[in-house]
Each structure stands twice: as structure tokens, then as C-alpha cells.
Design a protein around this motif. Sequence first.
Motif, PDB file in Angstrom:
ATOM      1  N   GLN A 112     -30.736  -5.343  20.880  1.00 19.94           N
ATOM      2  CA  GLN A 112     -31.852  -4.628  20.678  1.00 19.94           C
ATOM      3  C   GLN A 112     -31.888  -3.025  21.311  1.00 19.94           C
ATOM      4  O   GLN A 112     -32.311  -2.305  20.631  1.00 19.94           O
ATOM      5  CB  GLN A 112     -32.986  -5.230  21.641  1.00 19.94           C
ATOM      6  CG  GLN A 112     -33.453  -6.697  20.949  1.00 19.94           C
ATOM      7  CD  GLN A 112     -34.377  -7.376  21.999  1.00 19.94           C
ATOM      8  OE1 GLN A 112     -34.767  -6.732  22.862  1.00 19.94           O
ATOM      9  NE2 GLN A 112     -34.907  -8.624  21.244  1.00 19.94           N
ATOM     10  N   HIS A 113     -31.026  -3.108  22.278  1.00 14.37           N
ATOM     11  CA  HIS A 113     -30.845  -1.854  22.947  1.00 14.37           C
ATOM     12  C   HIS A 113     -29.966  -0.834  22.136  1.00 14.37           C
ATOM     13  O   HIS A 113     -30.243   0.527  21.846  1.00 14.37           O
ATOM     14  CB  HIS A 113     -30.098  -1.843  24.458  1.00 14.37           C
ATOM     15  CG  HIS A 113     -31.037  -2.331  25.690  1.00 14.37           C
ATOM     16  ND1 HIS A 113     -30.683  -2.432  26.488  1.00 14.37           N
ATOM     17  CD2 HIS A 113     -32.481  -2.767  25.413  1.00 14.37           C
ATOM     18  CE1 HIS A 113     -31.592  -3.228  27.455  1.00 14.37           C
ATOM     19  NE2 HIS A 113     -32.814  -3.193  26.703  1.00 14.37           N
ATOM     20  N   ARG A 114     -29.317  -1.488  21.409  1.00 14.44           N
ATOM     21  CA  ARG A 114     -28.143  -0.666  20.427  1.00 14.44           C
ATOM     22  C   ARG A 114     -29.142  -0.171  19.242  1.00 14.44           C
ATOM     23  O   ARG A 114     -28.989   1.040  18.855  1.00 14.44           O
ATOM     24  CB  ARG A 114     -26.968  -1.371  19.948  1.00 14.44           C
ATOM     25  CG  ARG A 114     -25.868  -1.417  21.254  1.00 14.44           C
ATOM     26  CD  ARG A 114     -24.881  -2.452  20.953  1.00 14.44           C
ATOM     27  NE  ARG A 114     -23.966  -2.290  19.784  1.00 14.44           N
ATOM     28  CZ  ARG A 114     -22.974  -2.898  19.439  1.00 14.44           C
ATOM     29  NH1 ARG A 114     -22.754  -4.023  20.047  1.00 14.44           N
ATOM     30  NH2 ARG A 114     -22.288  -2.566  18.477  1.00 14.44           N
ATOM     31  N   ALA A 115     -29.758  -1.038  18.925  1.00 17.91           N
ATOM     32  CA  ALA A 115     -30.724  -0.553  17.753  1.00 17.91           C
ATOM     33  C   ALA A 115     -31.677   0.473  17.935  1.00 17.91           C
ATOM     34  O   ALA A 115     -32.019   1.382  17.178  1.00 17.91           O
ATOM     35  CB  ALA A 115     -31.384  -1.993  17.223  1.00 17.91           C
ATOM     36  N   ALA A 116     -32.299   0.351  19.319  1.00 16.14           N
ATOM     37  CA  ALA A 116     -33.182   1.187  19.680  1.00 16.14           C
ATOM     38  C   ALA A 116     -32.588   2.655  19.887  1.00 16.14           C
ATOM     39  O   ALA A 116     -33.312   3.390  19.612  1.00 16.14           O
ATOM     40  CB  ALA A 116     -33.712   0.746  21.042  1.00 16.14           C
ATOM     41  N   LYS A 117     -31.363   2.730  20.528  1.00 15.88           N
ATOM     42  CA  LYS A 117     -30.804   3.949  20.582  1.00 15.88           C
ATOM     43  C   LYS A 117     -30.529   4.513  19.237  1.00 15.88           C
ATOM     44  O   LYS A 117     -30.897   5.914  19.174  1.00 15.88           O
ATOM     45  CB  LYS A 117     -29.476   3.821  21.337  1.00 15.88           C
ATOM     46  CG  LYS A 117     -28.623   4.978  21.522  1.00 15.88           C
ATOM     47  CD  LYS A 117     -27.295   4.794  22.136  1.00 15.88           C
ATOM     48  CE  LYS A 117     -26.442   6.272  22.278  1.00 15.88           C
ATOM     49  NZ  LYS A 117     -25.158   5.973  22.562  1.00 15.88           N
ATOM     50  N   LEU A 118     -30.211   3.803  18.147  1.00 16.89           N
ATOM     51  CA  LEU A 118     -29.800   4.322  17.072  1.00 16.89           C
ATOM     52  C   LEU A 118     -31.027   4.809  16.359  1.00 16.89           C
ATOM     53  O   LEU A 118     -31.375   6.038  15.800  1.00 16.89           O
ATOM     54  CB  LEU A 118     -29.142   3.291  16.025  1.00 16.89           C
ATOM     55  CG  LEU A 118     -28.813   3.588  14.719  1.00 16.89           C
ATOM     56  CD1 LEU A 118     -28.019   5.006  14.592  1.00 16.89           C
ATOM     57  CD2 LEU A 118     -28.157   2.652  14.032  1.00 16.89           C
ATOM     58  N   PHE A 119     -32.383   4.183  16.496  1.00 12.69           N
ATOM     59  CA  PHE A 119     -33.514   4.741  15.934  1.00 12.69           C
ATOM     60  C   PHE A 119     -34.104   5.838  16.672  1.00 12.69           C
ATOM     61  O   PHE A 119     -34.422   6.995  16.020  1.00 12.69           O
ATOM     62  CB  PHE A 119     -34.612   3.603  16.216  1.00 12.69           C
ATOM     63  CG  PHE A 119     -36.154   4.007  16.015  1.00 12.69           C
ATOM     64  CD1 PHE A 119     -36.551   4.003  14.841  1.00 12.69           C
ATOM     65  CD2 PHE A 119     -36.941   4.521  17.066  1.00 12.69           C
ATOM     66  CE1 PHE A 119     -38.003   4.427  14.435  1.00 12.69           C
ATOM     67  CE2 PHE A 119     -38.161   5.057  16.795  1.00 12.69           C
ATOM     68  CZ  PHE A 119     -38.644   4.888  15.785  1.00 12.69           C
ATOM     69  N   SER A 120     -33.696   5.948  17.878  1.00 10.06           N
ATOM     70  CA  SER A 120     -34.034   7.364  18.579  1.00 10.06           C
ATOM     71  C   SER A 120     -33.200   8.514  18.109  1.00 10.06           C
ATOM     72  O   SER A 120     -33.863   9.404  17.960  1.00 10.06           O
ATOM     73  CB  SER A 120     -33.975   7.145  19.998  1.00 10.06           C
ATOM     74  OG  SER A 120     -34.618   6.211  20.750  1.00 10.06           O
ATOM     75  N   GLU A 121     -31.803   8.147  18.041  1.00  9.00           N
ATOM     76  CA  GLU A 121     -30.901   9.303  17.675  1.00  9.00           C
ATOM     77  C   GLU A 121     -31.405   9.789  15.943  1.00  9.00           C
ATOM     78  O   GLU A 121     -31.423  10.969  15.690  1.00  9.00           O
ATOM     79  CB  GLU A 121     -29.552   8.588  17.369  1.00  9.00           C
ATOM     80  CG  GLU A 121     -29.000   8.821  18.815  1.00  9.00           C
ATOM     81  CD  GLU A 121     -28.783   9.848  19.603  1.00  9.00           C
ATOM     82  OE1 GLU A 121     -28.688  10.915  19.114  1.00  9.00           O
ATOM     83  OE2 GLU A 121     -29.011   9.829  20.796  1.00  9.00           O
ATOM     84  N   ILE A 122     -31.564   8.903  15.015  1.00  9.86           N
ATOM     85  CA  ILE A 122     -32.377   9.328  13.995  1.00  9.86           C
ATOM     86  C   ILE A 122     -33.476   9.858  13.835  1.00  9.86           C
ATOM     87  O   ILE A 122     -33.471  11.031  13.019  1.00  9.86           O
ATOM     88  CB  ILE A 122     -32.345   7.862  13.161  1.00  9.86           C
ATOM     89  CG1 ILE A 122     -31.079   7.265  12.559  1.00  9.86           C
ATOM     90  CG2 ILE A 122     -33.030   8.130  11.689  1.00  9.86           C
ATOM     91  CD1 ILE A 122     -31.173   6.029  12.021  1.00  9.86           C
ATOM     92  N   GLU A 123     -34.535   9.756  14.722  1.00 10.15           N
ATOM     93  CA  GLU A 123     -35.782  10.427  14.771  1.00 10.15           C
ATOM     94  C   GLU A 123     -35.679  11.871  15.283  1.00 10.15           C
ATOM     95  O   GLU A 123     -36.242  12.823  14.597  1.00 10.15           O
ATOM     96  CB  GLU A 123     -36.639   9.603  15.726  1.00 10.15           C
ATOM     97  CG  GLU A 123     -37.332   8.338  15.078  1.00 10.15           C
ATOM     98  CD  GLU A 123     -37.908   8.341  13.501  1.00 10.15           C
ATOM     99  OE1 GLU A 123     -38.573   9.509  13.334  1.00 10.15           O
ATOM    100  OE2 GLU A 123     -37.383   8.015  12.399  1.00 10.15           O
TER     101      GLU A 123
END
Length: 379
Positions: A282-293
Motif C-alpha cells: 500500500q505504501h509503495r502504491a501511495a508513493k507512486l500515486f503522489s509522484e504521478i500527481e
Amino acid sequence: MVLLLNEEQQLLKDSAEGFFETKAPVSELRRLRDDRSETGYNPALWQEMAEMGFAGLLVDENHGGLSFGYVGAGVLAEEIGKNLSASPFLASAVIAAPLISLLGTDDQKETLLPLLSGGEITATLAVDETGHHSPASSTLKAEAIAGGYKLSGMKTFVPEGATVDKIIVLARTPDKKGNEHGGFSLFIVDRGTKGLIVDPVVMADSRGWAKLTFEGVVVQESALLGKEGTALDALNVILEKANVVIAAELLGIAQHCLDKTVSYLKERKQFGVLIGSFQGLQHRAAKLFSEIEVTRSAILKALQSSDSPQGPGALSNIAKARACKTVELATNEAIQMHGGIGMTDEFDMGFYIKRARVLQNLYGDYNYHADQFARKSGY
């Protein structure tokens, strides 16, 4: 400047989403690769894109275009990235047409731009000669002869170079001020011109690349695009904007990787438990979401600046550099979190990482754009 799409841009996005999902999904790229397509794209699809106005998005209305601007081009590029839709959009509509619009004579504009906007012909830019992007290091020579020029040298990594009708080539011409290195000029060359050797190049992304060799190619004076010896500044202006559009395509690839991976985490079970319930993933997916935004905001800001009189400047370098890092994270995470199936050819994720790696290096990689940003910022 508000970092949101206006109503017209949102309508274009909605239209492009449905068009590319239906007409040119990643399965179509797989079919083109497996069939060893000579063009690397479906000409019928390109004609449909032209009829929808996509080929003339950056051409003014007097020459058959829509004058929609770079935000619109970025919107299309993101959808193209999500679906890996193969077409000459980047080479012909984003780079060649704006170069002719910026530098062309009235005759060149009236002759070529309506044909490019209508999808009747395609064009590309031949600028690099090695694996590293460096227009100022070009060595291809243009020797003045009676009534024209003779071109000698080589260009490589030319997008759609084996299939386009017109090639805009960067060459060194004698500098009238006595500079021993000469000035830079652009010439419009027909692909079938005598002395021009076209070698198609197979690259990881299964798209249409080529190496071009100019063995004494003779062109008329009318082939000169812009003033002799002064092309480099204008070329940099167009490449700054083109790199923002490329960043938008990389953003589309990153967004697709995140969406597919999150869906997989929600359905894949290991030892009877959904793997998406693991906090580490979950943390890895959340980090990727933040970087994309964050990257999305940087790209939209750069696209909006591309439509302004001052251009994107260093914002182009920020957008491309961030897109390179973000898509690298997205594709790597997608492969790893999908486990073994992420590495197989049967699974589409491999197509995304291959296209991403090629675009990351086209017209400058992360290091190139980080260096350019530092120079422009006075570091």
C-alpha cells in the motif's frame, strides 16, 4: 494560472479517451509487432486522427489546422501513452508542423501545412547522430552549390523516418562570419531523394525508427527552412515544447501502470489473503500515486506555458526530467508488484516499459534535462 483543463480541453480529453481505447489499444500495437508492420502504425487510424483534427492540432486555422495549442497536444499524448497507440502524431503533428509554421516561407506553409493537417502527408525531424541528444554537435554538412545545397552525413534515431514523406534535417552550413564550426540550417528533404539511404531500425518499443545516410543529396534553395545558419535557436524552441508533449505521453504510461497495478493488488490473493492488504505494498502504491500527481502538475504548467508567448523555458526541462523519473518508478513497480507474470511477453506491461525507456532518451534523458535546468537557473 489555474492548473486545470478548461471546458474545451476537457471535451478533447473525453473524446480522446474513447477514441484511443476503442481504435488503438495496446493489443493493436501487439498485432503490428507480430505482423512485422512496415509502417509501425495503421495508416487508416492516422487518417481517422486527421479527420478528427488531431494532425493539425498545432497548425493555425488559415492552413487547415485547429490552433488548439500545446495543452491539447498534451491531453492527446497522455491518452496515447495510456494505450500505447502507434501513429506519427509526435513526429509529424508535434514537431514537423510547428517547425514549418515557425520558420517556413509563405509558399512552404501554404504548400505543406494543409497536407500535414489533413494527414495526406507526414513529416519528421532528423537531428541526432549518436545515442546522446546534442543538436549543437551535429556534423552533417550542407555545401552550397549552384541553385541549392549538397547534404552529406548521417542521422540516427529518426522517428517514423522510414515511412514519412518529408524529412526536416539539421545540417551545418558555412558561417558567413568566419566561424570555423559553421552555422546550423534546416532543410526539407523528400524521403525518396537520390542519395538518401533509409535504414529502418528495430527498437524495443516496436515503432518506426530509422537511420538516414545522406550521400551527396542535392536539394534546391527552396528546401531551406528559415534563414541559413540560424536554425539552432528556433529548433530549441520547438524541441522544448515537444519535450513537454513527450513528458505527457510518459505520464500516460505511468498512470496506466498505476491503475493496472492497483487493480491487480485488489484481486490477487496469496495464502488466501489479498496482497493489496499488505501495508508495504500500500505504501509503495501511495508513493507512486503522489509522484504521478506532482508530475502531472509540472507537465500541465509547462504545457500552459508552451501556449504563452514566452514559451516553457526551464519548465520544459522540469517536466521532462520529472516524467523520466516517475515513469521509471511506475514501470519498475508495476513489473515487481505483478510478480512473474509482469516479465512475460503475453502480459502487456512489458510493452509499456519498452516504450517508456525509448521516450525517456528521446531528445534528452533525465541527466540532460537536469543539466539544462541547472544552466538556465544559473547554477
